[in-house]
Design a protein around this motif. Structure first.
Motif, PDB file in Angstrom:
ATOM      1  N   ARG A  67       4.234   2.012  17.445  1.00 32.25           N
ATOM      2  CA  ARG A  67       3.768   0.617  17.528  1.00 32.25           C
ATOM      3  C   ARG A  67       2.488   0.388  16.708  1.00 32.25           C
ATOM      4  N   SER A  68       2.182   1.315  15.800  1.00 35.31           N
ATOM      5  CA  SER A  68       0.915   1.240  15.049  1.00 35.31           C
ATOM      6  C   SER A  68       0.701  -0.105  14.365  1.00 35.31           C
ATOM      7  N   ALA A  69       1.759  -0.664  13.781  1.00 41.19           N
ATOM      8  CA  ALA A  69       1.603  -1.918  13.030  1.00 41.19           C
ATOM      9  C   ALA A  69       1.399  -3.107  13.973  1.00 41.19           C
ATOM     10  N   ARG A  70       1.893  -2.985  15.200  1.00 39.69           N
ATOM     11  CA  ARG A  70       1.854  -4.138  16.125  1.00 39.69           C
ATOM     12  C   ARG A  70       0.910  -3.886  17.293  1.00 39.69           C
ATOM     13  N   SER A 103      -2.203  13.624   2.822  1.00 47.23           N
ATOM     14  CA  SER A 103      -1.771  12.675   3.855  1.00 47.23           C
ATOM     15  C   SER A 103      -0.365  13.000   4.374  1.00 47.23           C
ATOM     16  N   HIS A 104      -0.056  12.438   5.515  1.00 47.31           N
ATOM     17  CA  HIS A 104       1.277  12.513   6.119  1.00 47.31           C
ATOM     18  C   HIS A 104       2.335  12.025   5.117  1.00 47.31           C
ATOM     19  N   ARG A 105       2.002  10.932   4.406  1.00 49.23           N
ATOM     20  CA  ARG A 105       2.966  10.361   3.451  1.00 49.23           C
ATOM     21  C   ARG A 105       3.145  11.295   2.260  1.00 49.23           C
ATOM     22  N   ALA A 106       2.031  11.848   1.760  1.00 49.55           N
ATOM     23  CA  ALA A 106       2.113  12.776   0.625  1.00 49.55           C
ATOM     24  C   ALA A 106       2.946  14.003   1.000  1.00 49.55           C
ATOM     25  N   GLY A 127      -7.714   2.449   0.734  1.00 49.26           N
ATOM     26  CA  GLY A 127      -6.529   2.620   1.571  1.00 49.26           C
ATOM     27  C   GLY A 127      -6.202   1.390   2.400  1.00 49.26           C
ATOM     28  N   PHE A 128      -5.625   1.619   3.571  1.00 44.70           N
ATOM     29  CA  PHE A 128      -5.171   0.509   4.407  1.00 44.70           C
ATOM     30  C   PHE A 128      -5.084   0.961   5.865  1.00 44.70           C
ATOM     31  N   GLY A 129      -4.666   0.034   6.723  1.00 45.34           N
ATOM     32  CA  GLY A 129      -4.395   0.361   8.117  1.00 45.34           C
ATOM     33  C   GLY A 129      -5.568   1.046   8.813  1.00 45.34           C
ATOM     34  N   TYR A 130      -5.299   2.196   9.410  1.00 43.25           N
ATOM     35  CA  TYR A 130      -6.308   2.915  10.197  1.00 43.25           C
ATOM     36  C   TYR A 130      -7.138   3.882   9.331  1.00 43.25           C
ATOM     37  N   ASP A 131      -6.993   3.839   8.018  1.00 38.39           N
ATOM     38  CA  ASP A 131      -7.736   4.760   7.136  1.00 38.39           C
ATOM     39  C   ASP A 131      -9.246   4.777   7.402  1.00 38.39           C
ATOM     40  N   PRO A 132      -9.883   3.620   7.721  1.00 39.44           N
ATOM     41  CA  PRO A 132     -11.351   3.649   7.929  1.00 39.44           C
ATOM     42  C   PRO A 132     -11.805   4.391   9.185  1.00 39.44           C
ATOM     43  N   ARG A 136      -3.322  12.318  14.863  1.00 37.38           N
ATOM     44  CA  ARG A 136      -2.583  12.687  13.646  1.00 37.38           C
ATOM     45  C   ARG A 136      -1.823  11.473  13.121  1.00 37.38           C
ATOM     46  N   PHE A 137      -1.720  11.434  11.805  1.00 37.97           N
ATOM     47  CA  PHE A 137      -0.801  10.491  11.176  1.00 37.97           C
ATOM     48  C   PHE A 137       0.533  11.207  11.026  1.00 37.97           C
ATOM     49  N   ARG A 138       1.613  10.484  11.317  1.00 38.42           N
ATOM     50  CA  ARG A 138       2.960  11.042  11.083  1.00 38.42           C
ATOM     51  C   ARG A 138       3.742  10.087  10.190  1.00 38.42           C
ATOM     52  N   ASN A 141       0.832  -1.216   0.000  1.00 40.42           N
ATOM     53  CA  ASN A 141       0.000   0.000   0.000  1.00 40.42           C
ATOM     54  C   ASN A 141       0.860   1.257   0.000  1.00 40.42           C
ATOM     55  N   LYS A 142       1.939   1.207   0.778  1.00 45.20           N
ATOM     56  CA  LYS A 142       2.842   2.364   0.794  1.00 45.20           C
ATOM     57  C   LYS A 142       3.524   2.517  -0.564  1.00 45.20           C
ATOM     58  N   VAL A 143       3.924   1.380  -1.155  1.00 43.09           N
ATOM     59  CA  VAL A 143       4.593   1.435  -2.465  1.00 43.09           C
ATOM     60  C   VAL A 143       3.680   2.108  -3.486  1.00 43.09           C
ATOM     61  N   LYS A 183      14.161  -5.255  11.783  1.00 46.88           N
ATOM     62  CA  LYS A 183      13.315  -5.229  12.975  1.00 46.88           C
ATOM     63  C   LYS A 183      13.032  -3.770  13.326  1.00 46.88           C
ATOM     64  N   GLU A 184      11.740  -3.418  13.347  1.00 45.74           N
ATOM     65  CA  GLU A 184      11.380  -2.016  13.611  1.00 45.74           C
ATOM     66  C   GLU A 184      11.248  -1.793  15.110  1.00 45.74           C
ATOM     67  N   ASP A 185      12.414  -1.743  15.780  1.00 46.05           N
ATOM     68  CA  ASP A 185      12.388  -1.642  17.231  1.00 46.05           C
ATOM     69  C   ASP A 185      12.879  -0.290  17.739  1.00 46.05           C
ATOM     70  N   VAL A 242      -8.088  12.307  -2.577  1.00 50.36           N
ATOM     71  CA  VAL A 242      -7.898  13.257  -1.469  1.00 50.36           C
ATOM     72  C   VAL A 242      -6.681  12.872  -0.635  1.00 50.36           C
ATOM     73  N   LYS A 243      -6.599  11.598  -0.247  1.00 57.14           N
ATOM     74  CA  LYS A 243      -5.492  11.169   0.621  1.00 57.14           C
ATOM     75  C   LYS A 243      -4.135  11.480  -0.020  1.00 57.14           C
ATOM     76  N   GLY A 244      -4.056  11.268  -1.326  1.00 55.74           N
ATOM     77  CA  GLY A 244      -2.789  11.488  -2.038  1.00 55.74           C
ATOM     78  C   GLY A 244      -2.333  12.934  -2.034  1.00 55.74           C
ATOM     79  N   GLU A 274      10.631   4.779   4.823  1.00 53.92           N
ATOM     80  CA  GLU A 274       9.771   5.573   5.694  1.00 53.92           C
ATOM     81  C   GLU A 274       9.273   4.766   6.875  1.00 53.92           C
ATOM     82  N   ASP A 275       8.879   5.466   7.927  1.00 54.78           N
ATOM     83  CA  ASP A 275       8.158   4.833   9.022  1.00 54.78           C
ATOM     84  C   ASP A 275       7.015   5.779   9.370  1.00 54.78           C
ATOM     85  N   SER A 276       5.885   5.208   9.689  1.00 51.97           N
ATOM     86  CA  SER A 276       4.707   6.043   9.897  1.00 51.97           C
ATOM     87  C   SER A 276       3.785   5.413  10.920  1.00 51.97           C
ATOM     88  N   GLY A 277       2.843   6.196  11.388  1.00 51.58           N
ATOM     89  CA  GLY A 277       1.892   5.665  12.348  1.00 51.58           C
ATOM     90  C   GLY A 277       0.905   6.722  12.788  1.00 51.58           C
TER      91      GLY A 277
HETATM   92  P1  IMP Z   1       5.222   0.543   9.557  1.00 50.54           P
HETATM   93  O1  IMP Z   1       5.650   1.920   9.149  1.00 50.54           O
HETATM   94  O2  IMP Z   1       5.460  -0.470   8.506  1.00 50.54           O
HETATM   95  O3  IMP Z   1       5.698   0.185  10.919  1.00 50.54           O
HETATM   96  O4  IMP Z   1       3.642   0.553   9.664  1.00 50.54           O
HETATM   97  C1  IMP Z   1       2.997   1.613  10.194  1.00 50.54           C
HETATM   98  C2  IMP Z   1       1.567   1.250  10.526  1.00 50.54           C
HETATM   99  O5  IMP Z   1       0.919   2.485  10.783  1.00 50.54           O
HETATM  100  C3  IMP Z   1       0.799   0.598   9.389  1.00 50.54           C
HETATM  101  O6  IMP Z   1       0.802  -0.802   9.441  1.00 50.54           O
HETATM  102  C4  IMP Z   1      -0.599   1.138   9.641  1.00 50.54           C
HETATM  103  O7  IMP Z   1      -1.231   0.378  10.627  1.00 50.54           O
HETATM  104  C5  IMP Z   1      -0.320   2.524  10.186  1.00 50.54           C
HETATM  105  N1  IMP Z   1      -0.291   3.499   9.085  1.00 50.54           N
HETATM  106  C6  IMP Z   1       0.781   4.149   8.579  1.00 50.54           C
HETATM  107  N2  IMP Z   1       0.421   4.935   7.560  1.00 50.54           N
HETATM  108  C7  IMP Z   1      -0.900   4.747   7.410  1.00 50.54           C
HETATM  109  C8  IMP Z   1      -1.842   5.290   6.487  1.00 50.54           C
HETATM  110  O8  IMP Z   1      -1.534   6.059   5.572  1.00 50.54           O
HETATM  111  N3  IMP Z   1      -3.105   4.877   6.651  1.00 50.54           N
HETATM  112  C9  IMP Z   1      -3.498   4.020   7.636  1.00 50.54           C
HETATM  113  N4  IMP Z   1      -2.665   3.472   8.499  1.00 50.54           N
HETATM  114  C10 IMP Z   1      -1.360   3.849   8.388  1.00 50.54           C
END
Ligand code: IMP
Length: 206
Positions: free
Chosen positions: A84-87, A179-182, A151-156, A117-119, A11-13, A40-42, A174-176, A68-71
């Motif tokens: 710890r968003s992914a875990r 968003s934090h990633r954009a 989308g994915f993750g916490y988007d809903p 907020r998303f970072r 999804n990030k790709v 390992k994302e520690d 809109v997200k594109g 990148e790392d995001s959450g």
């Molecule tokens: P990681 O960067 O691979 O550790 O994953 C970050 C986690 O944060 C993802 O698995 C999602 O749960 C959440 N996350 C990061 N960016 C987004 C986003 O754009 N939408 C929704 N969830 C996100």
């Protein structure tokens, strides 16, 4: 010039690839790099984790590398789930289970206290080992119920500021843009654009 995207998250790709189209950089996937180790994302911060992923992929590839790392940070939960968003609900659980956990913890939290907020921190490593990191943020709030399927993750459950729908309902158009990633990626693209511009005058940059 080639740019390695050091992430295995499809999804990030997709989000990053679209934004990099037309920049003149040829995107290389981590799956195309032999011997790229799992990281390992520690780390304690998004930047630590992003740098760790970027360094390991840059080392084996020798290419310009972007990781990148995001959450998601929820104020009523003291910034959790954060790095710890992914875990958040444990290893190997689904996005749906993570969302249920978040909504469960916010059941009695009123609208005005559901701020979040998303970072996203993106780090670029050049073939000489130079490192640059950029951060993008998107402020918003957590919905009372999950909505949307894009989308994915916490988007809903994330409603960005200035909107009444979740990222998953608003969709990528809109997200594109917001968003934090954009926002992080726009800074990366500006930086890479300068690098390209510098290239003829700077034989040190390959
Ligand atoms: P990681 O960067 O691979 O550790 O994953 C970050 C986690 O944060 C993802 O698995 C999602 O749960 C959440 N996350 C990061 N960016 C987004 C986003 O754009 N939408 C929704 N969830 C996100």
């Amino acid at each position: 010039m080639k740019l390695l995207l050091a992430t295995r998250n499809r999804n990030k790709v997709i989000e990053m690839q679209q934004a990099l189209e037309g920049t003149g950089w040829q995107v290389v996937m981590l799956s195309d790099v032999k011997g790229a180790p799992e990281v390992k994302e520690d780390g304690a911060t998004f930047e630590e984790n992003a740098l760790k992923k970027a360094r390991s992929a840059a080392q084996v590839s020798g290419l310009w590398t972007l990781a990148e790392d995001s959450g998601l940070e929820i104020d009523a939960l003291g910034g959790e789930p954060g790095v710890r968003s992914a875990r958040y609900a444990g290893e190997g659980v689904t996005d749906g289970e993570r969302i249920r956990k978040v909504l469960g913890q916010l059941v009695s939290v009123r609208d005005e206290q559901r701020t979040a907020r998303f970072r996203c921190v993106m780090c670029v490593i050049d073939p000489a080992g130079g490192e640059r990191c950029f951060e993008g943020r998107c402020e918003g709030r957590i919905a009372h119920n999950a909505g949307g399927s894009s989308g994915f993750g916490y988007d809903p459950v994330f409603i960005p500021e200035g909107h009444e729908k979740t990222f998953a309902e608003l969709g990528f158009a809109v997200k594109g843009k917001i968003s934090h990633r954009a926002r992080a990626l726009q800074q990366v693209i500006d930086y890479l654009g300068k690098v390209q511009g510098l290239r003829p005058a700077d034989p040190g940059i390959t």
